[in-house]
Design a protein around this motif. Structure first.
Motif, PDB file in Angstrom:
ATOM      1  N   GLY A 170     -19.533 -28.663 -25.552  1.00 48.92           N
ATOM      2  CA  GLY A 170     -18.394 -28.482 -24.669  1.00 48.92           C
ATOM      3  C   GLY A 170     -18.805 -28.658 -23.219  1.00 48.92           C
ATOM      4  N   GLY A 171     -17.882 -28.389 -22.311  1.00 50.83           N
ATOM      5  CA  GLY A 171     -18.180 -28.505 -20.894  1.00 50.83           C
ATOM      6  C   GLY A 171     -18.060 -29.927 -20.382  1.00 50.83           C
ATOM      7  N   LEU A 172     -18.519 -30.118 -19.155  1.00 50.64           N
ATOM      8  CA  LEU A 172     -18.390 -31.410 -18.493  1.00 50.64           C
ATOM      9  C   LEU A 172     -19.190 -32.511 -19.178  1.00 50.64           C
ATOM     10  N   GLY A 173     -20.343 -32.155 -19.738  1.00 51.46           N
ATOM     11  CA  GLY A 173     -21.151 -33.150 -20.442  1.00 51.46           C
ATOM     12  C   GLY A 173     -20.424 -33.706 -21.654  1.00 51.46           C
ATOM     13  N   ASP A 174     -19.737 -32.825 -22.362  1.00 54.07           N
ATOM     14  CA  ASP A 174     -18.970 -33.240 -23.539  1.00 54.07           C
ATOM     15  C   ASP A 174     -17.831 -34.182 -23.148  1.00 54.07           C
ATOM     16  N   VAL A 175     -17.140 -33.857 -22.056  1.00 57.12           N
ATOM     17  CA  VAL A 175     -16.047 -34.708 -21.579  1.00 57.12           C
ATOM     18  C   VAL A 175     -16.574 -36.070 -21.153  1.00 57.12           C
ATOM     19  N   ALA A 176     -17.705 -36.069 -20.444  1.00 59.16           N
ATOM     20  CA  ALA A 176     -18.285 -37.331 -19.980  1.00 59.16           C
ATOM     21  C   ALA A 176     -18.663 -38.233 -21.146  1.00 59.16           C
ATOM     22  N   ILE A 177     -19.216 -37.646 -22.214  1.00 65.21           N
ATOM     23  CA  ILE A 177     -19.639 -38.439 -23.370  1.00 65.21           C
ATOM     24  C   ILE A 177     -18.440 -38.900 -24.200  1.00 65.21           C
ATOM     25  N   ARG A 178     -17.574 -37.955 -24.589  1.00 64.34           N
ATOM     26  CA  ARG A 178     -16.491 -38.281 -25.521  1.00 64.34           C
ATOM     27  C   ARG A 178     -15.351 -39.075 -24.888  1.00 64.34           C
ATOM     28  N   TYR A 179     -14.951 -38.662 -23.684  1.00 64.00           N
ATOM     29  CA  TYR A 179     -13.786 -39.291 -23.072  1.00 64.00           C
ATOM     30  C   TYR A 179     -14.150 -40.367 -22.050  1.00 64.00           C
ATOM     31  N   GLY A 180     -15.392 -40.310 -21.569  1.00 69.52           N
ATOM     32  CA  GLY A 180     -15.814 -41.300 -20.594  1.00 69.52           C
ATOM     33  C   GLY A 180     -16.655 -42.406 -21.188  1.00 69.52           C
ATOM     34  N   TYR A 181     -17.836 -42.064 -21.650  1.00 62.72           N
ATOM     35  CA  TYR A 181     -18.783 -43.063 -22.143  1.00 62.72           C
ATOM     36  C   TYR A 181     -18.284 -43.761 -23.411  1.00 62.72           C
ATOM     37  N   GLN A 182     -17.887 -42.963 -24.411  1.00 67.35           N
ATOM     38  CA  GLN A 182     -17.491 -43.553 -25.698  1.00 67.35           C
ATOM     39  C   GLN A 182     -16.188 -44.344 -25.625  1.00 67.35           C
ATOM     40  N   ARG A 183     -15.337 -44.030 -24.653  1.00 74.52           N
ATOM     41  CA  ARG A 183     -14.067 -44.749 -24.509  1.00 74.52           C
ATOM     42  C   ARG A 183     -14.074 -45.713 -23.317  1.00 74.52           C
ATOM     43  N   PHE A 184     -15.242 -45.865 -22.722  1.00 74.51           N
ATOM     44  CA  PHE A 184     -15.401 -46.781 -21.580  1.00 74.51           C
ATOM     45  C   PHE A 184     -14.399 -46.471 -20.467  1.00 74.51           C
ATOM     46  N   ASN A 185     -14.215 -45.164 -20.230  1.00 75.17           N
ATOM     47  CA  ASN A 185     -13.283 -44.719 -19.192  1.00 75.17           C
ATOM     48  C   ASN A 185     -14.062 -44.367 -17.937  1.00 75.17           C
ATOM     49  N   THR A 186     -14.141 -45.297 -17.013  1.00 74.67           N
ATOM     50  CA  THR A 186     -14.919 -45.105 -15.788  1.00 74.67           C
ATOM     51  C   THR A 186     -14.345 -44.001 -14.914  1.00 74.67           C
ATOM     52  N   GLU A 187     -13.032 -43.846 -14.941  1.00 76.31           N
ATOM     53  CA  GLU A 187     -12.382 -42.832 -14.107  1.00 76.31           C
ATOM     54  C   GLU A 187     -12.863 -41.433 -14.475  1.00 76.31           C
ATOM     55  N   ILE A 188     -12.898 -41.144 -15.770  1.00 72.74           N
ATOM     56  CA  ILE A 188     -13.345 -39.813 -16.201  1.00 72.74           C
ATOM     57  C   ILE A 188     -14.827 -39.615 -15.911  1.00 72.74           C
ATOM     58  N   MET A 189     -15.628 -40.624 -16.144  1.00 72.86           N
ATOM     59  CA  MET A 189     -17.063 -40.527 -15.845  1.00 72.86           C
ATOM     60  C   MET A 189     -17.280 -40.216 -14.365  1.00 72.86           C
ATOM     61  N   THR A 190     -16.561 -40.900 -13.514  1.00 68.78           N
ATOM     62  CA  THR A 190     -16.685 -40.691 -12.065  1.00 68.78           C
ATOM     63  C   THR A 190     -16.236 -39.290 -11.674  1.00 68.78           C
ATOM     64  N   LEU A 191     -15.128 -38.831 -12.257  1.00 70.64           N
ATOM     65  CA  LEU A 191     -14.624 -37.496 -11.952  1.00 70.64           C
ATOM     66  C   LEU A 191     -15.619 -36.414 -12.370  1.00 70.64           C
ATOM     67  N   VAL A 192     -16.205 -36.583 -13.550  1.00 70.56           N
ATOM     68  CA  VAL A 192     -17.190 -35.605 -14.025  1.00 70.56           C
ATOM     69  C   VAL A 192     -18.382 -35.536 -13.075  1.00 70.56           C
ATOM     70  N   VAL A 193     -18.868 -36.681 -12.647  1.00 75.97           N
ATOM     71  CA  VAL A 193     -20.001 -36.724 -11.713  1.00 75.97           C
ATOM     72  C   VAL A 193     -19.635 -36.023 -10.403  1.00 75.97           C
ATOM     73  N   LEU A 194     -18.449 -36.305  -9.877  1.00 75.80           N
ATOM     74  CA  LEU A 194     -18.010 -35.679  -8.628  1.00 75.80           C
ATOM     75  C   LEU A 194     -17.887 -34.170  -8.774  1.00 75.80           C
ATOM     76  N   VAL A 195     -17.318 -33.718  -9.892  1.00 78.09           N
ATOM     77  CA  VAL A 195     -17.177 -32.276 -10.125  1.00 78.09           C
ATOM     78  C   VAL A 195     -18.546 -31.608 -10.231  1.00 78.09           C
ATOM     79  N   LEU A 196     -19.475 -32.267 -10.906  1.00 78.23           N
ATOM     80  CA  LEU A 196     -20.836 -31.717 -11.021  1.00 78.23           C
ATOM     81  C   LEU A 196     -21.512 -31.624  -9.656  1.00 78.23           C
ATOM     82  N   ILE A 197     -21.305 -32.625  -8.816  1.00 73.24           N
ATOM     83  CA  ILE A 197     -21.880 -32.604  -7.468  1.00 73.24           C
ATOM     84  C   ILE A 197     -21.330 -31.424  -6.671  1.00 73.24           C
TER      85      ILE A 197
END
Length: 217
Positions: A170-197
């Motif tokens: 769970g958490g941001l890592g899970d969102v980045a992998i499942r909804y960002g990386y696996q679905r090629f969703n750059t928007e979610i990947m970018t948002l997760v990185v920004l939130v982590l920062i």
């Protein structure tokens, strides 16, 4: 950004905060006493017993040497035994805590060793007990360093919690992998990185402020 993505990121951020804060608390509860024992049993410590200090130091270093992703897999049976499952936020707290305890213990040891020996000798001269020295000298004098060390530990745990998300924690890592990386969703990947920062910057700012306040009181 759609409301669905916003809710997803918000929930994941809360899960990450839960994992980091809970495991950070366990790290302090387990790591600080461990550091105190190591410092106290050194040759010039309050209760000299160098073999014990060396043994504990070796155990701490061995645990710190295990990569977190490997520790995560090794502890799956233990995690299931403690919380009943190896998936989810609560399950991730177990390996995160066990990884954080030796990490914080070593940082705390360094802070405790930096306490001026003259202060310890002064309390000893006045008839202070070992417990009084620990409670009224070692911990208060090392507190700014301990807070700074806890800050570093929490930031490290943030990265580890994102890594745990890759295996269903769970958490941001899970969102980045499942909804960002696996679905090629750059928007979610970018948002997760920004939130982590922002999350890490917030932890660092709060830690710096508390440590600075303690140093000047």
């Amino acid at each position: 950004m759609s409301r669905l993505i916003f809710d997803l990121i918000l929930r994941a951020t809360w899960e990450t905060a839960q994992m980091v804060l809970a495991s950070g608390l366990v790290a302090v509860i387990g790591g600080l006493p461990l550091a105190l024992v190591v410092v106290a049993t050194r040759r010039d410590g309050l209760l000299p017993c160098p073999p014990v200090a060396r043994l504990l130091g070796l155990v701490i270093d061995m645990l710190r040497a295990i990569p977190f992703i490997i520790l995560l897999v090794i502890l799956i049976p233990v995690t299931r035994m403690i919380v009943g499952t190896s998936l989810g936020t609560t399950a991730a707290i177990v390996p995160l805590s066990l990884a954080a305890i030796p990490y914080f213990a070593r940082i705390a040891e360094v802070s405790l060793r930096e306490v001026d020996p003259a202060l310890v000798d002064a309390v000893r001269t006045m008839g202070g007990t070992r417990w009084m020295i620990v409670r009224h000298v070692l911990i208060p004098e090392a507190l700014p360093g301990l807070v700074a060390g806890l800050t570093v530990t929490l930031i490290t745990l943030t990265g580890a919690s994102a890594m745990a998300g890759a295996v269903g924690a769970g958490g941001l890592g899970d969102v980045a992998i499942r909804y960002g990386y696996q679905r090629f969703n750059t928007e979610i990947m970018t948002l997760v990185v920004l939130v982590l920062i922002v999350f890490v910057a917030l932890i660092q700012s709060i830690g710096n402020a508390i440590s600075h306040h303690l140093r000047h009181t």
